[in-house]
Design a protein around this motif. Sequence first.
Motif, PDB file in Angstrom:
ATOM      1  N   LYS A  56       0.829  -1.211   0.000  1.00 47.99           N
ATOM      2  CA  LYS A  56       0.000   0.000   0.000  1.00 47.99           C
ATOM      3  C   LYS A  56       0.862   1.259   0.000  1.00 47.99           C
ATOM      4  O   LYS A  56       0.613   2.202  -0.769  1.00 47.99           O
ATOM      5  CB  LYS A  56      -0.922  -0.028   1.226  1.00 47.99           C
ATOM      6  N   GLN A  57       1.871   1.275   0.861  1.00 40.56           N
ATOM      7  CA  GLN A  57       2.734   2.454   0.955  1.00 40.56           C
ATOM      8  C   GLN A  57       3.544   2.663  -0.323  1.00 40.56           C
ATOM      9  O   GLN A  57       3.722   3.797  -0.784  1.00 40.56           O
ATOM     10  CB  GLN A  57       3.661   2.327   2.168  1.00 40.56           C
ATOM     11  N   ALA A  58       4.043   1.582  -0.903  1.00 40.52           N
ATOM     12  CA  ALA A  58       4.824   1.692  -2.141  1.00 40.52           C
ATOM     13  C   ALA A  58       3.953   2.198  -3.284  1.00 40.52           C
ATOM     14  O   ALA A  58       4.408   2.996  -4.116  1.00 40.52           O
ATOM     15  CB  ALA A  58       5.448   0.342  -2.495  1.00 40.52           C
ATOM     16  N   LYS A  59       2.701   1.756  -3.320  1.00 40.67           N
ATOM     17  CA  LYS A  59       1.772   2.247  -4.343  1.00 40.67           C
ATOM     18  C   LYS A  59       1.551   3.748  -4.184  1.00 40.67           C
ATOM     19  O   LYS A  59       1.543   4.484  -5.171  1.00 40.67           O
ATOM     20  CB  LYS A  59       0.432   1.512  -4.261  1.00 40.67           C
ATOM     21  N   ARG A 100       5.479  -7.061  -2.744  1.00 42.48           N
ATOM     22  CA  ARG A 100       4.648  -8.137  -3.317  1.00 42.48           C
ATOM     23  C   ARG A 100       5.352  -9.486  -3.210  1.00 42.48           C
ATOM     24  O   ARG A 100       4.711 -10.518  -2.990  1.00 42.48           O
ATOM     25  CB  ARG A 100       4.301  -7.821  -4.768  1.00 42.48           C
ATOM     26  N   ARG A 101       6.654  -9.490  -3.354  1.00 36.83           N
ATOM     27  CA  ARG A 101       7.432 -10.724  -3.200  1.00 36.83           C
ATOM     28  C   ARG A 101       7.273 -11.257  -1.774  1.00 36.83           C
ATOM     29  O   ARG A 101       7.071 -12.462  -1.562  1.00 36.83           O
ATOM     30  CB  ARG A 101       8.909 -10.459  -3.514  1.00 36.83           C
ATOM     31  N   LYS A 102       7.292 -10.358  -0.795  1.00 38.18           N
ATOM     32  CA  LYS A 102       7.132 -10.773   0.599  1.00 38.18           C
ATOM     33  C   LYS A 102       5.717 -11.272   0.883  1.00 38.18           C
ATOM     34  O   LYS A 102       5.537 -12.221   1.653  1.00 38.18           O
ATOM     35  CB  LYS A 102       7.513  -9.629   1.535  1.00 38.18           C
ATOM     36  N   VAL A 103       4.713 -10.650   0.274  1.00 36.44           N
ATOM     37  CA  VAL A 103       3.336 -11.146   0.407  1.00 36.44           C
ATOM     38  C   VAL A 103       3.284 -12.576  -0.113  1.00 36.44           C
ATOM     39  O   VAL A 103       2.726 -13.470   0.528  1.00 36.44           O
ATOM     40  CB  VAL A 103       2.333 -10.248  -0.360  1.00 36.44           C
ATOM     41  N   ASP A 117       6.629   3.886  -5.970  1.00 39.38           N
ATOM     42  CA  ASP A 117       7.966   3.276  -5.992  1.00 39.38           C
ATOM     43  C   ASP A 117       7.856   1.830  -6.477  1.00 39.38           C
ATOM     44  O   ASP A 117       7.477   0.930  -5.721  1.00 39.38           O
ATOM     45  CB  ASP A 117       8.567   3.325  -4.590  1.00 39.38           C
ATOM     46  N   GLU A 118       8.175   1.611  -7.747  1.00 39.14           N
ATOM     47  CA  GLU A 118       8.022   0.288  -8.350  1.00 39.14           C
ATOM     48  C   GLU A 118       8.959  -0.756  -7.751  1.00 39.14           C
ATOM     49  O   GLU A 118       8.595  -1.920  -7.630  1.00 39.14           O
ATOM     50  CB  GLU A 118       8.222   0.369  -9.870  1.00 39.14           C
ATOM     51  N   ASN A 119      10.169  -0.354  -7.363  1.00 39.18           N
ATOM     52  CA  ASN A 119      11.113  -1.307  -6.759  1.00 39.18           C
ATOM     53  C   ASN A 119      10.602  -1.787  -5.408  1.00 39.18           C
ATOM     54  O   ASN A 119      10.620  -2.990  -5.122  1.00 39.18           O
ATOM     55  CB  ASN A 119      12.498  -0.693  -6.615  1.00 39.18           C
ATOM     56  N   ASP A 120      10.154  -0.849  -4.567  1.00 35.98           N
ATOM     57  CA  ASP A 120       9.612  -1.223  -3.263  1.00 35.98           C
ATOM     58  C   ASP A 120       8.331  -2.038  -3.418  1.00 35.98           C
ATOM     59  O   ASP A 120       8.085  -2.975  -2.652  1.00 35.98           O
ATOM     60  CB  ASP A 120       9.340   0.010  -2.405  1.00 35.98           C
TER      61      ASP A 120
END
Length: 99
Positions: free
Chosen positions: A47-50, A62-65, A54-57
């Motif tokens: 949510k915060q990266a969106k 998403r990888r961690k999800v 910040d596409e890298n974050d």
Amino acid sequence: MSENSDGGDDRWLIVRGRRWRRTDPALAPRVAEELKSRLGAARNAVKQAKKRGDENDLAEARRKVDIAKYGLGERGEYWWEMAVEDRERRAEEALKELR
């Protein structure tokens, strides 16, 4: 609101007409709770990266999800088709990767 329309089958959860795989019930409570905590943190990071754009974050969050959901048995091979020892190993490996 959720409902279970699979005749009492504890493998699936139906939410608004969509079927979701349930968390593996064989996981130790400590392991399941830590994975769920990590999942919540990763979802918040998405949510915060969106928000920041910040596409890298976003990719990392998403990888961690995905890792947390995999460890919980909600993704990957169906937990009910695996030996309990393999399910436990999968969860522990996901936790190691998320720590």
